[in-house]
Structure formats: structure tokens, C-alpha cells
Design an enzyme around this catalytic site. Structure first.
Site, PDB file in Angstrom:
ATOM      1  N   LYS A   1       0.822  -1.206   0.000  1.00 21.03           N
ATOM      2  CA  LYS A   1       0.000   0.000   0.000  1.00 21.03           C
ATOM      3  C   LYS A   1       0.865   1.268   0.000  1.00 21.03           C
ATOM      4  O   LYS A   1       0.620   2.195  -0.770  1.00 21.03           O
ATOM      5  CB  LYS A   1      -0.922   0.030   1.222  1.00 21.03           C
ATOM      6  CG  LYS A   1      -1.796  -1.211   1.415  1.00 21.03           C
ATOM      7  CD  LYS A   1      -2.872  -1.316   0.374  1.00 21.03           C
ATOM      8  CE  LYS A   1      -3.906  -2.391   0.710  1.00 21.03           C
ATOM      9  NZ  LYS A   1      -3.372  -3.761   0.808  1.00 21.03           N
TER      10      LYS A   1
ATOM     11  N   LYS B   1      -8.972   0.905   4.142  1.00 17.24           N
ATOM     12  CA  LYS B   1      -8.369  -0.422   4.069  1.00 17.24           C
ATOM     13  C   LYS B   1      -7.148  -0.519   4.976  1.00 17.24           C
ATOM     14  O   LYS B   1      -6.433   0.471   5.172  1.00 17.24           O
ATOM     15  CB  LYS B   1      -7.990  -0.780   2.627  1.00 17.24           C
ATOM     16  CG  LYS B   1      -7.218   0.264   1.847  1.00 17.24           C
ATOM     17  CD  LYS B   1      -7.150  -0.145   0.382  1.00 17.24           C
ATOM     18  CE  LYS B   1      -6.631   0.976  -0.500  1.00 17.24           C
ATOM     19  NZ  LYS B   1      -6.600   0.609  -1.926  1.00 17.24           N
TER      20      LYS B   1
ATOM     21  N   ARG C   1      -5.469  -4.853 -13.148  1.00 16.84           N
ATOM     22  CA  ARG C   1      -4.114  -5.253 -12.790  1.00 16.84           C
ATOM     23  C   ARG C   1      -3.228  -5.106 -14.034  1.00 16.84           C
ATOM     24  O   ARG C   1      -3.384  -5.830 -15.010  1.00 16.84           O
ATOM     25  CB  ARG C   1      -4.099  -6.694 -12.274  1.00 16.84           C
ATOM     26  CG  ARG C   1      -2.721  -7.316 -12.115  1.00 16.84           C
ATOM     27  CD  ARG C   1      -1.795  -6.554 -11.167  1.00 16.84           C
ATOM     28  NE  ARG C   1      -2.333  -6.346  -9.860  1.00 16.84           N
ATOM     29  CZ  ARG C   1      -2.284  -7.238  -8.877  1.00 16.84           C
ATOM     30  NH1 ARG C   1      -1.752  -8.419  -9.083  1.00 16.84           N
ATOM     31  NH2 ARG C   1      -2.783  -6.929  -7.688  1.00 16.84           N
TER      32      ARG C   1
ATOM     33  N   ARG D   1     -10.690  -6.495 -12.998  1.00 18.61           N
ATOM     34  CA  ARG D   1     -11.411  -7.305 -12.004  1.00 18.61           C
ATOM     35  C   ARG D   1     -12.665  -6.527 -11.612  1.00 18.61           C
ATOM     36  O   ARG D   1     -12.587  -5.512 -10.917  1.00 18.61           O
ATOM     37  CB  ARG D   1     -10.486  -7.588 -10.825  1.00 18.61           C
ATOM     38  CG  ARG D   1      -9.274  -8.427 -11.252  1.00 18.61           C
ATOM     39  CD  ARG D   1      -8.133  -8.340 -10.286  1.00 18.61           C
ATOM     40  NE  ARG D   1      -7.629  -6.969 -10.180  1.00 18.61           N
ATOM     41  CZ  ARG D   1      -6.666  -6.597  -9.334  1.00 18.61           C
ATOM     42  NH1 ARG D   1      -6.123  -7.471  -8.517  1.00 18.61           N
ATOM     43  NH2 ARG D   1      -6.272  -5.338  -9.295  1.00 18.61           N
TER      44      ARG D   1
ATOM     45  N   ARG E   1     -15.691  -4.405  -4.011  1.00 18.89           N
ATOM     46  CA  ARG E   1     -14.354  -4.916  -4.279  1.00 18.89           C
ATOM     47  C   ARG E   1     -14.324  -5.709  -5.584  1.00 18.89           C
ATOM     48  O   ARG E   1     -15.181  -6.550  -5.827  1.00 18.89           O
ATOM     49  CB  ARG E   1     -13.880  -5.809  -3.125  1.00 18.89           C
ATOM     50  CG  ARG E   1     -13.853  -5.117  -1.778  1.00 18.89           C
ATOM     51  CD  ARG E   1     -13.634  -6.117  -0.658  1.00 18.89           C
ATOM     52  NE  ARG E   1     -14.717  -7.098  -0.573  1.00 18.89           N
ATOM     53  CZ  ARG E   1     -14.697  -8.139   0.246  1.00 18.89           C
ATOM     54  NH1 ARG E   1     -13.666  -8.345   1.043  1.00 18.89           N
ATOM     55  NH2 ARG E   1     -15.725  -8.977   0.277  1.00 18.89           N
TER      56      ARG E   1
ATOM     57  N   ASP F   1      -2.313  -1.602  -9.594  1.00 21.28           N
ATOM     58  CA  ASP F   1      -3.775  -1.641  -9.557  1.00 21.28           C
ATOM     59  C   ASP F   1      -4.283  -0.283 -10.010  1.00 21.28           C
ATOM     60  O   ASP F   1      -3.952   0.740  -9.393  1.00 21.28           O
ATOM     61  CB  ASP F   1      -4.273  -1.955  -8.145  1.00 21.28           C
ATOM     62  CG  ASP F   1      -4.047  -3.409  -7.767  1.00 21.28           C
ATOM     63  OD1 ASP F   1      -3.678  -4.203  -8.664  1.00 21.28           O
ATOM     64  OD2 ASP F   1      -4.233  -3.749  -6.588  1.00 21.28           O
TER      65      ASP F   1
ATOM     66  N   GLU G   1      -2.854   0.990  -5.886  1.00 20.18           N
ATOM     67  CA  GLU G   1      -1.880   0.203  -5.145  1.00 20.18           C
ATOM     68  C   GLU G   1      -0.753  -0.195  -6.086  1.00 20.18           C
ATOM     69  O   GLU G   1      -0.936  -0.250  -7.305  1.00 20.18           O
ATOM     70  CB  GLU G   1      -2.507  -1.063  -4.535  1.00 20.18           C
ATOM     71  CG  GLU G   1      -3.488  -0.812  -3.413  1.00 20.18           C
ATOM     72  CD  GLU G   1      -3.975  -2.098  -2.760  1.00 20.18           C
ATOM     73  OE1 GLU G   1      -3.318  -3.158  -2.943  1.00 20.18           O
ATOM     74  OE2 GLU G   1      -5.003  -2.051  -2.066  1.00 20.18           O
TER      75      GLU G   1
ATOM     76  N   ASN H   1       1.777  -3.430  -6.248  1.00 20.46           N
ATOM     77  CA  ASN H   1       2.010  -4.755  -5.677  1.00 20.46           C
ATOM     78  C   ASN H   1       3.365  -5.294  -6.125  1.00 20.46           C
ATOM     79  O   ASN H   1       3.651  -5.350  -7.331  1.00 20.46           O
ATOM     80  CB  ASN H   1       0.904  -5.708  -6.138  1.00 20.46           C
ATOM     81  CG  ASN H   1      -0.463  -5.248  -5.671  1.00 20.46           C
ATOM     82  OD1 ASN H   1      -0.883  -5.570  -4.572  1.00 20.46           O
ATOM     83  ND2 ASN H   1      -1.158  -4.479  -6.498  1.00 20.46           N
TER      84      ASN H   1
END
Length: 319
Positions: free
Chosen positions: A130, A165, A215, A230, A238, A278, A286, A288
Site C-alpha cells: 500500500k 483499508k 491489474r 477485475r 471490491r 492496480d 496500489e 504490488n
């Protein structure tokens, strides 16, 4: 020209828990084996060091069988020095907790001894999932990182519709949306910040989530030309696949390419061979770096072989 066979160690979660139809680490290993590389596997708990010797892992030789139900065979556990492998792939899943942090220190010591680790341990430590976003705030939605309940309330009053979050979550775990009515904001803050003991990330809600939380994979600093959108299902906020989101592969947009060009080379230069951005709408939400996924979903839907691209980059990095 085909690369020479290499000895590769993959640090991952227990093989018995893999869902091979969609697991990106499995896709990497399958491609490595197809190219003739010698595979071994261990978990982060198998890493150890004792003074006078190198960092070792209780590792097992790995062979993929090609059978869906009985898909792997492993050899006997033996203590092997990480420096004796040509590459070590760190693919243990989040959370980025204390044990993950300790594992990066063991892996960094292995680097000092001559091991080649991907992604680099120091870079993993310095880019927690994050908080890596803070450096690239110009590409992010309005964001707050704090323990303060009062600061979160003020942010909500300003933004009106927010997402909260935990910093150590994965797969959509612990994500809440609070709209303009502020319903349940107090109890959500208490749940996430544990009365001021834990830091929380808060972002403005992006309605573009209806089109998917994309993604975008960066390999060697360059974007894979397809992302996986997604898309939330059944009233969910979500889009994470683990939370029931529907994965739809699609070509990168012009904005996706621009974000990848702006961020990818910087992260690759720090030893992050594989990164997952993301992206919701025009914003990165985000970054990752621990074990980015979506290889197989993109490949199955588009025909673009993401695992082959990754192993190409790995072989090139090894020289």
C-alpha cells in the site's frame, strides 16, 4: 537462442495450497521447467542462517508432472545454500507482516553471499504494497494514511465517499466503503485502526470501479500489453478475484501505458523485476511487489504468454 539451464529456487507458500488453474507462480515454474531449468522449492519458514555458514533453505527438488490432480513431485528435504542457485524467486504471498520482513533480511544476507534474488529483498522491504503509492501520489486518487480517527473523519467530510483499508491486507480483505451519509464510519474506524493502534489507508471512492480494478503487470520495467480488469459482482465494492470479482482481460488503455512508462522503469532499476499496478479509472490505487498475480487469466483470455515474458526477463537479468 535458448538460455542455458539454470538452478532456480522458488520461495513460495506450500504447494498443496496452490490452485494451479490460476496460480501465477505455478505458471512461472511450468515455463521454467519447459525451458529445461532445474527447480527447487521451499517456504519462507524454511530459510535459516547460522554463524559461520551461508543462508540456507530446507528445500526440495521439484518436478511438475502435467497432471491436474497430482501435479507435482518433490524430493527429500535438504539444507541448500541460496548462493548455490542461479536465481531465487521470492513468491511468498502477503501479508507483509513481521515474518515477511524477517525473510527479506535473510534473503538480503544471501545476496551478500552471492545469491541473485527476484524481486530484490531490499526493494520488497522499501515498497510495501500500500505505502509504495506515496512516492507516486501524482498518479493516485486523494489518499490519507493515518492512525487518527479525527483525520479520517475530516477526510470523509471533504471527499464524501471513501474507501478504507488496512495496510497489511490482501485480496480485498478488510476493505470498507463509506458514502456521504457516513453510516458506520465510527465502528469501521475502530475496527481498522484498533483505537489508534494501527495505521489505515483511506482513499476517495472511484466510481470507475464499476468498469474494473485493472491489474497492469510490469515485467523488467515494461508493461504486459493486456491487463486484467477485475469487475465487482453482486453489489460488491471490491473487484478482487478473491472477493468474487470477475476477471476480464483487455488491452491497456493509453492512460495505462502512460502510467506504466512513468512508474515501471523506476521500480525496475531498484530490483523489482515484477510489479503489479492496480488501476481504477485514471488512478493507481496500489503497487504490488510481493507476488503479483493474473498471469494465467490474461494468457487464457488473450493468448499472450505472460509467464514466457517473465522468464525471458529473468533469463536476461541472469545474463
Amino acid at each position: 537462442m535458448r538460455a542455458q539451464p539454470r538452478r532456480l529456487l522458488c520461495v513460495a507458500d506450500a504447494l498443496a495450497g496452490f490452485k494451479i488453474a490460476k496460480d501465477s507462480t505455478f505458471a512461472m515454474l511450468r515455463e521454467c521447467q519447459r525451458r529445461g531449468h532445474e527447480l527447487a522449492v521451499c517456504t519462507a519458514a524454511d530459510l535459516h542462517w547460522q554463524s559461520g555458514g551461508p543462508v540456507q533453505a530446507w528445500a526440495q527438488a521439484l518436478e511438475l508432472t502435467g497432471h491436474p490432480s497430482d501435479w507435482y513431485r518433490v524430493g527429500a528435504r535438504s539444507a541448500l545454500a541460496l548462493r548455490d542457485f542461479d536465481a531465487v524467486l521470492m513468491r511468498a504471498d502477503p501479508p507483509f507482516d513481521s515474518e515477511y520482513f524477517y525473510a527479506t533480511h535473510l534473503l538480503q544476507q544471501a545476496e551478500r553471499e552471492g545469491a541473485r534474488v527476484f524481486n530484490r529483498p531490499q526493494a520488497l522491504r522499501e515498497h510495501p504494497e500500500k505505502l509504495a503509492l506515496l512516492e507516486f501520489a501524482q498518479y493516485a486518487p486523494p489518499t490519507l494514511v493515518t492512525r487518527s480517527a479525527a483525520a479520517i473523519r475530516a477526510f470523509h467530510a471533504e471527499q464524501r465517499d471513501i474507501i478504507l483499508k488496512p495496510l497489511d491486507g490482501m485480496g480485498g480483505m478488510g476493505i470498507f466503503r463509506v458514502g456521504p451519509d457516513g453510516l458506520n464510519l465510527g465502528v469501521i474506524i475502530e475496527t481498522l485502526n484498533r483505537h489508534g493502534q494501527c495505521t489505515v489507508m483511506v482513499q476517495r471512492f472511484l466510481p470507475e470501479i464499476a468498469q474494473g480494478d485493472k491489474r497492469v503487470l510490469l515485467i523488467g520495467g515494461e508493461a504486459v500489453p493486456f491487463c486484467l480488469a477485475r469487475i465487482p459482482q453482486g453489489g460488491e465494492v471490491r473487484g478482487n478475484l478473491a472477493a468474487g470479482g470477475k476477471g476480464v482481460a483487455q488491452p491497456l488503455s493509453e492512460r495505462d501505458w502512460a502510467l506504466a512508462r512513468a512508474i515501471g522503469p523506476q521500480l525496475a532499476a531498484r530490483g523489482l523485476l515484477l510489479v503489479g499496478l492496480d488501476v481504477i479509472g485514471d488512478c493507481v490505487t496500489e503497487i504490488n511487489v510481493t507476488s503479483p498475480t493474473c498471469f494465467q487469466e490474461i494468457t487464457d483470455q488473450t493468448g499472450f504468454d505472460v509467464a514466457a515474458r517473465f522468464v525471458d526477463a529473468l533469463e536476461q537479468a541472469l545474463g
